[in-house]
Scaffold this motif. Structure first.
Motif, mmCIF file in Angstrom:
data_model
loop_
_atom_site.group_PDB
_atom_site.id
_atom_site.type_symbol
_atom_site.label_atom_id
_atom_site.label_comp_id
_atom_site.label_asym_id
_atom_site.label_seq_id
_atom_site.Cartn_x
_atom_site.Cartn_y
_atom_site.Cartn_z
ATOM 1 N N LEU A 18 14.430 -36.404 -24.068
ATOM 2 C CA LEU A 18 15.697 -35.675 -24.077
ATOM 3 C C LEU A 18 16.343 -35.667 -22.695
ATOM 4 C CD1 LEU A 18 15.194 -32.525 -26.355
ATOM 5 C CD2 LEU A 18 16.658 -34.494 -26.764
ATOM 6 N N SER B 205 19.866 -37.241 -21.873
ATOM 7 C CA SER B 205 20.899 -36.386 -21.293
ATOM 8 C C SER B 205 21.438 -36.974 -19.995
ATOM 9 C CB SER B 205 20.322 -34.989 -21.040
ATOM 10 O OG SER B 205 21.280 -34.141 -20.456
ATOM 11 N N TYR C 181 19.419 -28.044 -25.830
ATOM 12 C CA TYR C 181 18.199 -28.648 -25.297
ATOM 13 C C TYR C 181 17.374 -27.632 -24.510
ATOM 14 C CZ TYR C 181 20.564 -33.143 -26.199
ATOM 15 O OH TYR C 181 21.208 -34.200 -26.776
ATOM 16 N N PHE D 212 12.192 -29.537 -21.688
ATOM 17 C CA PHE D 212 13.464 -30.106 -21.234
ATOM 18 C C PHE D 212 13.942 -29.410 -19.965
ATOM 19 C CE2 PHE D 212 18.082 -29.900 -20.975
ATOM 20 C CZ PHE D 212 18.406 -31.255 -20.942
#
Length: 257
Positions: free
Chosen positions: A89, A93, A113, A119
């Motif tokens: 993630l 991102s 997130y 994360f």
């Protein structure tokens, strides 16, 4: 017999302390590999990040553990989940942040997130590494650098801890569990014909409790359930007995054990 809050709070603190020692040793790894953006003047932010991460990831794991029956399955699934949420993630991102057409939508997605501690941890590490690139010169404690991820980890740690207490409270109160999830198997008591001696002892104990004239050991209405959400099994149902002072007492189950 341990108080619910005392049990989970002590477990939480022990797990955090146990994980914190190797976590803080990772600072020496960063220093050894020359990650100066994560050490030196940034050491305080990184240490706080590690602390908040362990506080939040433990409660996150506690909540997730209620979804599994098998510890090995839980360990493998959660490990995969942490890698996915933490690394993949964050990389996705970062890529979306560098594409002009997706930068704004990614800014909104980050709020979702950040509900996952892995994360948040990865986001802070990446932000510290690139904080001064491209002439941005952002503050160490800027909300878009460390502020938002730290805030989310702090809030999630305590929110998820409360969720754990609520789940455990429901599981320890089968009547409440049955009321909340009426279709859950093995949570509704089934009427069974009880032995006359058991009924006699039950009435005797209830009379003692009502009059307040209890014996040295008095057990009234003991109930024990095991299992996870949706699969709760009643192990002990409505047990009553009394043991007067000086009596040698033994308890046999239906199979003689």
């Amino acid at each position: 017999g341990v108080d619910l809050l005392a049990y989970w709070l002590s477990t939480w603190m022990w797990d955090v302390i146990s994980a914190l020692i190797p976590g803080l040793l990772s600072m020496f790894v960063f220093l050894g590999y020359g990650f100066h953006e994560l050490t030196g003047e940034n050491s305080g932010a990184m240490i706080l990040t590690i602390l908040l991460y362990f506080f939040s990831i433990t409660t996150f794991s506690y909540v997730a553990s209620f979804l599994f029956d098998n510890p090995n399955t839980a360990q493998n699934v959660m490990l995969l989940l942490y890698v996915t949420l933490g690394a993949m993630l964050s990389i996705a991102s970062l890529i979306l942040d560098n594409i002009a057409s997706t930068r704004d939508i990614n800014k909104d997605l980050k709020y979702m997130y950040r509900l996952f501690p892995p994360f948040c941890f990865s986001e802070i590490v990446i932000n510290l590494l690139i904080r001064n690139q491209n002439g941005r010169n952002l503050s160490l404690w800027d909300m878009d650098v460390t502020g938002y991820p730290m805030l989310f980890m702090f809030l999630m740690a305590f929110v998820l801890f409360i969720v754990v207490l609520c789940i455990e409270f429901v599981l320890l109160n089968p009547y409440l569990f049955t009321w909340l999830i009426p279709t859950a198997p093995n949570t509704v008591d089934h009427d069974r014909k009880e032995d006359p001696d058991i009924l006699k002892e039950k009435e005797r104990v209830r009379d003692m409790v009502d009059t307040g004239n209890m014996e040295m050991v008095t057990l009234c209405g003991l109930r024990k359930v095991y299992g996870t959400v949706g699969n709760v099994k009643v192990a002990v149902k409505d047990m009553h007995f009394g043991v007067p002072l000086g009596q040698c007492f033994g308890f046999l189950g239906i199979n003689g054990a």
